[in-house]
Scaffold this motif. Structure first.
Motif, PDB file in Angstrom:
ATOM      1  N   THR A 298       0.811  -1.211   0.000  1.00 14.11           N
ATOM      2  CA  THR A 298       0.000   0.000   0.000  1.00 14.11           C
ATOM      3  C   THR A 298       0.842   1.257   0.000  1.00 14.11           C
ATOM      4  OG1 THR A 298      -1.754  -1.148   1.177  1.00 14.11           O
ATOM      5  CG2 THR A 298      -1.830   1.236   1.225  1.00 14.11           C
ATOM      6  N   PHE A 299       1.902   1.284   0.786  1.00 13.61           N
ATOM      7  CA  PHE A 299       2.625   2.528   1.006  1.00 13.61           C
ATOM      8  C   PHE A 299       4.008   2.582   0.379  1.00 13.61           C
ATOM      9  CE2 PHE A 299      -0.127   2.014   4.834  1.00 13.61           C
ATOM     10  CZ  PHE A 299      -1.054   2.962   4.449  1.00 13.61           C
TER      11      PHE A 299
ATOM     12  N   THR B 244     -11.070   4.722  -2.720  1.00 14.51           N
ATOM     13  CA  THR B 244      -9.851   4.833  -3.533  1.00 14.51           C
ATOM     14  C   THR B 244     -10.179   5.351  -4.924  1.00 14.51           C
ATOM     15  OG1 THR B 244      -8.849   2.999  -2.317  1.00 14.51           O
ATOM     16  CG2 THR B 244      -7.856   3.584  -4.433  1.00 14.51           C
TER      17      THR B 244
ATOM     18  N   ARG C  51      -4.492   5.214  -2.227  1.00 18.45           N
ATOM     19  CA  ARG C  51      -4.547   3.932  -1.521  1.00 18.45           C
ATOM     20  C   ARG C  51      -4.647   4.122  -0.010  1.00 18.45           C
ATOM     21  NH1 ARG C  51       0.576   1.305  -4.369  1.00 18.45           N
ATOM     22  NH2 ARG C  51       1.245   3.433  -4.006  1.00 18.45           N
ATOM     23  N   LEU C  52      -4.012   5.173   0.494  1.00 19.13           N
ATOM     24  CA  LEU C  52      -4.091   5.469   1.921  1.00 19.13           C
ATOM     25  C   LEU C  52      -5.532   5.757   2.340  1.00 19.13           C
ATOM     26  CD1 LEU C  52      -2.800   6.035   4.664  1.00 19.13           C
ATOM     27  CD2 LEU C  52      -2.399   8.365   3.888  1.00 19.13           C
TER      28      LEU C  52
ATOM     29  N   LEU D  20       2.212   8.174  -0.383  1.00 20.03           N
ATOM     30  CA  LEU D  20       0.921   8.375   0.266  1.00 20.03           C
ATOM     31  C   LEU D  20      -0.017   8.952  -0.781  1.00 20.03           C
ATOM     32  CD1 LEU D  20       2.155   9.901   3.634  1.00 20.03           C
ATOM     33  CD2 LEU D  20       1.543   7.545   3.151  1.00 20.03           C
TER      34      LEU D  20
END
Length: 102
Positions: free
Chosen positions: A54-55, A94, A66-67, A63
């Motif tokens: 994700t990150f 998202t 997705r965050l 960031l």
């Protein structure tokens, strides 16, 4: 040729790890600490994989939308929503953030 050597070494390593797992005495596996670690390890690995996917983008922290999706999923989980609703909330948030951001 190096690829086939890597494949062979990996296959042999997997076989050895499985063999060692079969040779561990049953009494060692029944200890409370081992049982607790065996129960928590898959959750920790899945959380780490999710965070990394994700990150991270290569070697840098990213960031982006997705965050927001993960945050929406976390909120849905805190509200005890069903799993499909959690996934749908993450997808919708998202997509919405990406649509608004360009």
């Amino acid at each position: 040729m190096n690829v086939w050597i890597a494949i062979g070494v990996t296959a042999l390593g997997c076989y050895v790890v499985k063999l060692v797992g079969l040779l561990v005495p049953a009494g060692a596996l029944e200890r409370p600490l081992v049982r607790r670690l065996a129960a928590l390890l898959p959750v920790a690995l899945l959380a780490a994989l999710t965070a990394q996917q994700t990150f991270a983008d290569g070697r840098e922290l990213v960031l982006d939308a997705r965050l927001a999706g993960v945050a929406a999923a976390a909120v849905a989980l805190l509200l005890r929503a069903p799993f499909l609703l959690v996934v749908a909330a993450a997808v919708l948030v998202t997509a919405g953030v990406r649509a608004l951001g360009g």
